[in-house]
Design a protein around this motif. Structure first.
Motif, PDB file in Angstrom:
ATOM      1  N   GLU A 100       0.823  -1.213   0.000  1.00  0.00           N
ATOM      2  CA  GLU A 100       0.000   0.000   0.000  1.00  0.00           C
ATOM      3  C   GLU A 100       0.856   1.261   0.000  1.00  0.00           C
ATOM      4  OE1 GLU A 100      -3.215   2.056   2.940  1.00  0.00           O
ATOM      5  OE2 GLU A 100      -3.404  -0.093   2.580  1.00  0.00           O
ATOM      6  N   SER A 101       1.837   1.323   0.895  1.00  0.00           N
ATOM      7  CA  SER A 101       2.686   2.517   0.929  1.00  0.00           C
ATOM      8  C   SER A 101       3.582   2.583  -0.300  1.00  0.00           C
ATOM      9  CB  SER A 101       3.519   2.567   2.211  1.00  0.00           C
ATOM     10  OG  SER A 101       4.458   1.519   2.244  1.00  0.00           O
ATOM     11  N   TYR A 102       3.935   1.426  -0.862  1.00  0.00           N
ATOM     12  CA  TYR A 102       4.759   1.417  -2.071  1.00  0.00           C
ATOM     13  C   TYR A 102       4.015   2.069  -3.226  1.00  0.00           C
ATOM     14  CZ  TYR A 102       6.499  -0.280  -6.471  1.00  0.00           C
ATOM     15  OH  TYR A 102       6.918  -0.351  -7.763  1.00  0.00           O
ATOM     16  N   ARG A 103       2.787   1.669  -3.435  1.00  0.00           N
ATOM     17  CA  ARG A 103       2.016   2.229  -4.548  1.00  0.00           C
ATOM     18  C   ARG A 103       1.773   3.723  -4.365  1.00  0.00           C
ATOM     19  NH1 ARG A 103       0.956  -2.920  -4.451  1.00  0.00           N
ATOM     20  NH2 ARG A 103       0.749  -4.103  -6.363  1.00  0.00           N
ATOM     21  N   GLU A 104       1.534   4.131  -3.137  1.00  0.00           N
ATOM     22  CA  GLU A 104       1.348   5.556  -2.861  1.00  0.00           C
ATOM     23  C   GLU A 104       2.645   6.331  -3.118  1.00  0.00           C
ATOM     24  OE1 GLU A 104       0.427   8.416   0.961  1.00  0.00           O
ATOM     25  OE2 GLU A 104      -0.372   6.381   0.947  1.00  0.00           O
ATOM     26  N   ALA A 105       3.752   5.811  -2.616  1.00  0.00           N
ATOM     27  CA  ALA A 105       5.049   6.477  -2.811  1.00  0.00           C
ATOM     28  C   ALA A 105       5.442   6.488  -4.281  1.00  0.00           C
ATOM     29  CB  ALA A 105       6.123   5.777  -1.975  1.00  0.00           C
ATOM     30  N   GLU A 106       5.125   5.427  -4.994  1.00  0.00           N
ATOM     31  CA  GLU A 106       5.438   5.371  -6.421  1.00  0.00           C
ATOM     32  C   GLU A 106       4.642   6.432  -7.191  1.00  0.00           C
ATOM     33  OE1 GLU A 106       5.201   2.361 -10.232  1.00  0.00           O
ATOM     34  OE2 GLU A 106       4.163   1.833  -8.385  1.00  0.00           O
ATOM     35  N   ALA A 107       3.377   6.597  -6.842  1.00  0.00           N
ATOM     36  CA  ALA A 107       2.547   7.612  -7.505  1.00  0.00           C
ATOM     37  C   ALA A 107       3.074   9.015  -7.228  1.00  0.00           C
ATOM     38  CB  ALA A 107       1.100   7.481  -7.048  1.00  0.00           C
ATOM     39  N   ILE A 108       3.480   9.256  -5.990  1.00  0.00           N
ATOM     40  CA  ILE A 108       4.042  10.563  -5.634  1.00  0.00           C
ATOM     41  C   ILE A 108       5.341  10.803  -6.398  1.00  0.00           C
ATOM     42  CG2 ILE A 108       5.079  11.885  -3.743  1.00  0.00           C
ATOM     43  CD1 ILE A 108       2.993  10.501  -1.896  1.00  0.00           C
ATOM     44  N   ALA A 109       6.191   9.787  -6.461  1.00  0.00           N
ATOM     45  CA  ALA A 109       7.463   9.919  -7.189  1.00  0.00           C
ATOM     46  C   ALA A 109       7.221  10.216  -8.659  1.00  0.00           C
ATOM     47  CB  ALA A 109       8.295   8.643  -7.027  1.00  0.00           C
ATOM     48  N   ARG A 110       6.275   9.508  -9.255  1.00  0.00           N
ATOM     49  CA  ARG A 110       5.967   9.762 -10.670  1.00  0.00           C
ATOM     50  C   ARG A 110       5.475  11.194 -10.878  1.00  0.00           C
ATOM     51  NH1 ARG A 110       6.134   5.356 -13.915  1.00  0.00           N
ATOM     52  NH2 ARG A 110       6.030   3.324 -12.912  1.00  0.00           N
ATOM     53  N   ASP A 111       4.647  11.686  -9.969  1.00  0.00           N
ATOM     54  CA  ASP A 111       4.148  13.065 -10.073  1.00  0.00           C
ATOM     55  C   ASP A 111       5.290  14.074  -9.994  1.00  0.00           C
ATOM     56  OD1 ASP A 111       1.573  12.136 -10.346  1.00  0.00           O
ATOM     57  OD2 ASP A 111       1.009  12.527  -8.247  1.00  0.00           O
ATOM     58  N   HIS A 112       6.205  13.869  -9.035  1.00  0.00           N
ATOM     59  CA  HIS A 112       7.343  14.784  -8.881  1.00  0.00           C
ATOM     60  C   HIS A 112       8.267  14.737 -10.101  1.00  0.00           C
ATOM     61  CE1 HIS A 112       6.447  16.264  -4.955  1.00  0.00           C
ATOM     62  NE2 HIS A 112       6.598  15.098  -4.352  1.00  0.00           N
ATOM     63  N   ILE A 113       8.504  13.530 -10.603  1.00  0.00           N
ATOM     64  CA  ILE A 113       9.369  13.386 -11.774  1.00  0.00           C
ATOM     65  C   ILE A 113       8.740  14.076 -12.979  1.00  0.00           C
ATOM     66  CG2 ILE A 113      10.344  11.715 -13.408  1.00  0.00           C
ATOM     67  CD1 ILE A 113      10.600   9.796 -10.940  1.00  0.00           C
ATOM     68  N   ALA A 114       7.437  13.898 -13.150  1.00  0.00           N
ATOM     69  CA  ALA A 114       6.738  14.536 -14.271  1.00  0.00           C
ATOM     70  C   ALA A 114       6.785  16.058 -14.152  1.00  0.00           C
ATOM     71  CB  ALA A 114       5.297  14.051 -14.346  1.00  0.00           C
ATOM     72  N   ALA A 115       6.601  16.570 -12.934  1.00  0.00           N
ATOM     73  CA  ALA A 115       6.669  18.031 -12.726  1.00  0.00           C
ATOM     74  C   ALA A 115       8.072  18.553 -13.009  1.00  0.00           C
ATOM     75  CB  ALA A 115       6.256  18.371 -11.294  1.00  0.00           C
ATOM     76  N   LEU A 116       9.082  17.818 -12.572  1.00  0.00           N
ATOM     77  CA  LEU A 116      10.479  18.214 -12.842  1.00  0.00           C
ATOM     78  C   LEU A 116      10.755  18.189 -14.344  1.00  0.00           C
ATOM     79  CD1 LEU A 116      13.155  18.954 -11.510  1.00  0.00           C
ATOM     80  CD2 LEU A 116      13.651  16.526 -11.319  1.00  0.00           C
ATOM     81  N   LEU A 117      10.257  17.189 -15.011  1.00  0.00           N
ATOM     82  CA  LEU A 117      10.450  17.107 -16.456  1.00  0.00           C
ATOM     83  C   LEU A 117       9.772  18.267 -17.179  1.00  0.00           C
ATOM     84  CD1 LEU A 117      11.635  15.422 -18.751  1.00  0.00           C
ATOM     85  CD2 LEU A 117       9.509  14.107 -18.783  1.00  0.00           C
ATOM     86  N   ARG A 118       8.581  18.651 -16.726  1.00  0.00           N
ATOM     87  CA  ARG A 118       7.878  19.789 -17.339  1.00  0.00           C
ATOM     88  C   ARG A 118       8.679  21.086 -17.163  1.00  0.00           C
ATOM     89  NH1 ARG A 118       3.403  17.066 -15.342  1.00  0.00           N
ATOM     90  NH2 ARG A 118       3.356  18.308 -13.435  1.00  0.00           N
ATOM     91  N   LEU A 119       9.353  21.234 -16.040  1.00  0.00           N
ATOM     92  CA  LEU A 119      10.116  22.454 -15.791  1.00  0.00           C
ATOM     93  C   LEU A 119      11.366  22.555 -16.659  1.00  0.00           C
ATOM     94  CD1 LEU A 119      10.012  22.998 -11.934  1.00  0.00           C
ATOM     95  CD2 LEU A 119       8.962  24.404 -13.710  1.00  0.00           C
ATOM     96  N   VAL A 120      11.952  21.429 -17.000  1.00  0.00           N
ATOM     97  CA  VAL A 120      13.220  21.487 -17.739  1.00  0.00           C
ATOM     98  C   VAL A 120      13.038  21.285 -19.250  1.00  0.00           C
ATOM     99  CG1 VAL A 120      14.582  20.794 -15.758  1.00  0.00           C
ATOM    100  CG2 VAL A 120      13.783  19.045 -17.353  1.00  0.00           C
ATOM    101  N   THR A 121      11.833  21.067 -19.693  1.00  0.00           N
ATOM    102  CA  THR A 121      11.634  20.908 -21.144  1.00  0.00           C
ATOM    103  C   THR A 121      10.808  22.062 -21.701  1.00  0.00           C
ATOM    104  OG1 THR A 121       9.715  19.474 -20.763  1.00  0.00           O
ATOM    105  CG2 THR A 121      11.824  18.412 -21.168  1.00  0.00           C
TER     106      THR A 121
END
Length: 121
Positions: A100-121
């Motif tokens: 349960e915490s893995y899936r939640e943490a994975e979703a948060i990580a994906r969101d942060h990575i996507a936001a970081l990618l949007r900022l640098v592209t």
């Protein structure tokens, strides 16, 4: 005779409780179910880590070549730290076996990575 009938009835009721492919007491019915879930979770964990590494390398290259400076650099650095922490949390939850915490943490990580990618592209 009554005992024999009771045993047959008890056996039949136990069989009805666990149809094929279901779980018994929250546990998967077959080892293959566990291994398939584990492989999928491991691939998801690796994809999160690789996605973060790719974005982090591009951010580092952009910072070293002075493409990003000042306030945008501070914003990107803060988001990078948050993404890294989320990736570490996802890996720790996976290693601990906490689905349960893995899936939640994975979703948060994906969101942060996507936001970081949007900022640098």
């Amino acid at each position: 005779m009554k005992r024999f009938a009771f045993l047959i009835l008890a056996a039949a009721s136990l069989c009805a409780c666990a149809p094929a492919g279901s779980t018994i007491g929250g546990l998967p019915a077959a080892p293959a179910d566990i291994s398939e879930t584990t492989v999928v979770d491991e691939k998801a964990a690796l994809s999160v880590e690789i996605a973060y590494q790719a974005v982090a390398l591009s951010v580092k290259a952009m910072a070293q070549t002075n493409i990003i400076m000042g306030t945008p650099a501070e914003t990107i650095a803060a988001l990078d730290r948050a993404a890294y922490a989320a990736v570490k949390a996802a890996r720790a939850a996976y290693d601990a076996g906490n689905a349960e915490s893995y899936r939640e943490a994975e979703a948060i990580a994906r969101d942060h990575i996507a936001a970081l990618l949007r900022l640098v592209t």
